[in-house]
Design a protein around this motif. Structure first.
Motif, mmCIF file in Angstrom:
data_model
loop_
_atom_site.group_PDB
_atom_site.id
_atom_site.type_symbol
_atom_site.label_atom_id
_atom_site.label_comp_id
_atom_site.label_asym_id
_atom_site.label_seq_id
_atom_site.Cartn_x
_atom_site.Cartn_y
_atom_site.Cartn_z
ATOM 1 N N UNK A 26 0.820 -1.214 0.000
ATOM 2 C CA UNK A 26 0.000 0.000 0.000
ATOM 3 C C UNK A 26 0.853 1.264 0.000
ATOM 4 N N UNK A 27 2.007 1.239 0.651
ATOM 5 C CA UNK A 27 2.912 2.393 0.691
ATOM 6 C C UNK A 27 3.842 2.436 -0.523
ATOM 7 N N UNK A 28 3.816 1.373 -1.338
ATOM 8 C CA UNK A 28 4.683 1.254 -2.517
ATOM 9 C C UNK A 28 6.152 1.355 -2.091
ATOM 10 N N UNK A 29 6.510 0.597 -1.059
ATOM 11 C CA UNK A 29 7.853 0.640 -0.467
ATOM 12 C C UNK A 29 8.629 -0.622 -0.842
ATOM 13 N N UNK A 30 9.549 -0.476 -1.796
ATOM 14 C CA UNK A 30 10.302 -1.621 -2.299
ATOM 15 C C UNK A 30 11.171 -2.272 -1.232
ATOM 16 N N UNK A 31 11.821 -1.475 -0.398
ATOM 17 C CA UNK A 31 12.724 -2.037 0.614
ATOM 18 C C UNK A 31 11.965 -2.914 1.597
ATOM 19 N N UNK A 32 10.834 -2.431 2.076
ATOM 20 C CA UNK A 32 10.046 -3.241 3.005
ATOM 21 C C UNK A 32 9.500 -4.472 2.291
ATOM 22 N N UNK A 33 9.023 -4.298 1.051
ATOM 23 C CA UNK A 33 8.500 -5.438 0.293
ATOM 24 C C UNK A 33 9.566 -6.524 0.180
ATOM 25 N N UNK A 54 4.491 -16.905 -12.399
ATOM 26 C CA UNK A 54 5.506 -17.411 -11.475
ATOM 27 C C UNK A 54 6.690 -16.455 -11.486
ATOM 28 N N UNK A 55 7.047 -15.961 -10.317
ATOM 29 C CA UNK A 55 8.135 -14.995 -10.181
ATOM 30 C C UNK A 55 9.222 -15.583 -9.300
ATOM 31 N N UNK A 56 10.466 -15.366 -9.697
ATOM 32 C CA UNK A 56 11.609 -15.854 -8.927
ATOM 33 C C UNK A 56 12.438 -14.675 -8.440
ATOM 34 N N UNK A 57 12.445 -14.475 -7.134
ATOM 35 C CA UNK A 57 13.311 -13.471 -6.523
ATOM 36 C C UNK A 57 12.779 -12.054 -6.544
ATOM 37 N N UNK A 58 13.559 -11.179 -5.890
ATOM 38 C CA UNK A 58 13.156 -9.792 -5.691
ATOM 39 C C UNK A 58 12.986 -9.031 -6.999
ATOM 40 N N UNK A 59 13.915 -9.177 -7.937
ATOM 41 C CA UNK A 59 13.860 -8.394 -9.173
ATOM 42 C C UNK A 59 12.597 -8.698 -9.967
ATOM 43 N N UNK A 60 12.261 -9.966 -10.129
ATOM 44 C CA UNK A 60 11.049 -10.323 -10.872
ATOM 45 C C UNK A 60 9.796 -9.874 -10.123
ATOM 46 N N UNK A 61 9.805 -9.999 -8.799
ATOM 47 C CA UNK A 61 8.660 -9.558 -8.006
ATOM 48 C C UNK A 61 8.424 -8.064 -8.201
ATOM 49 N N UNK A 62 9.479 -7.261 -8.072
ATOM 50 C CA UNK A 62 9.313 -5.815 -8.171
ATOM 51 C C UNK A 62 8.911 -5.408 -9.586
ATOM 52 N N UNK A 63 9.463 -6.045 -10.602
ATOM 53 C CA UNK A 63 9.074 -5.737 -11.974
ATOM 54 C C UNK A 63 7.581 -6.021 -12.167
ATOM 55 N N UNK A 64 7.117 -7.142 -11.660
ATOM 56 C CA UNK A 64 5.701 -7.506 -11.769
ATOM 57 C C UNK A 64 4.822 -6.512 -11.004
ATOM 58 N N UNK A 65 5.211 -6.171 -9.775
ATOM 59 C CA UNK A 65 4.405 -5.244 -8.984
ATOM 60 C C UNK A 65 4.333 -3.868 -9.642
ATOM 61 N N UNK A 66 5.448 -3.396 -10.185
ATOM 62 C CA UNK A 66 5.449 -2.083 -10.841
ATOM 63 C C UNK A 66 4.535 -2.049 -12.057
ATOM 64 N N UNK A 67 4.274 -3.187 -12.671
ATOM 65 C CA UNK A 67 3.411 -3.228 -13.850
ATOM 66 C C UNK A 67 1.947 -3.488 -13.496
ATOM 67 N N UNK A 68 1.642 -3.679 -12.218
ATOM 68 C CA UNK A 68 0.293 -4.079 -11.813
ATOM 69 C C UNK A 68 -0.518 -2.969 -11.193
ATOM 70 N N UNK A 69 -1.785 -3.283 -10.954
ATOM 71 C CA UNK A 69 -2.714 -2.276 -10.440
ATOM 72 C C UNK A 69 -2.429 -1.893 -8.991
#
Length: 151
Positions: A26-33, A54-69
């Motif tokens: 909700x805060x869009x905080x990558x470090x905490x995520x 399916x996402x593997x690791x921090x980089x894929x997770x953050x890329x996916x989250x940045x592209x999502x609603x």
């Protein structure tokens, strides 16, 4: 304490980590995520009846989250209930239900979510090693201006 039992401190740390995840999204905080997940975590988002990402690791997770609603508009995720079970000396499983409110294209998307996690202890912290994220139900509602009527 028995070997297959979490201490209250461990359980509290795991529940705190789950709450930090909701705050981070909700805060869009990558470090905490990222602090909520193992560096090599596997995260599976079930995005439809038979679709998954399916996402593997921090980089894929953050890329996916940045592209999502959830990352690209206002959101509120609220933990509804959860259960935590020990599975080994440094491993646990958690299942949690949450309600997400996401503002999408002028409407509020309200979703009931289920998270099933495999959790590991890394040093002094507990982190998610594997997550299954599923939508249980959802509906849309009208988005109103965020002010108190008559004020």
């Amino acid at each position: 304490m028995q070997q297959n039992q979490l201490s209250l401190s461990d359980e509290a740390q795991i529940r705190w980590m789950l709450e930090r995840y909701y705050f981070a999204i909700d805060a869009k905080d990558e470090a905490i995520m990222c602090s909520c997940f193992a560096k090599d975590a596997l995260i599976v988002y079930h995005t439809g009846e038979k679709h998954e990402v399916r996402l593997n690791g921090h980089a894929e997770l953050m890329k996916y989250l940045h592209s999502g609603i959830a990352w690209n508009g206002p959101s509120i995720h609220a933990l509804s209930n959860s259960v935590v079970k020990v599975t080994g000396a440094n491993t646990a499983k958690a299942s949690a239900y949450a309600i997400a409110h996401l503002v999408v294209e002028g409407k509020v998307l309200v979703r009931g979510l289920r998270y099933d996690d495999s959790i590991v202890r890394q040093g002094e912290s507990w982190v998610i090693k594997h997550r299954d994220h599923r939508s249980v139900w959802q509906y849309e509602a009208q988005n109103l201006p965020s002010h108190l009527p008559g004020r």
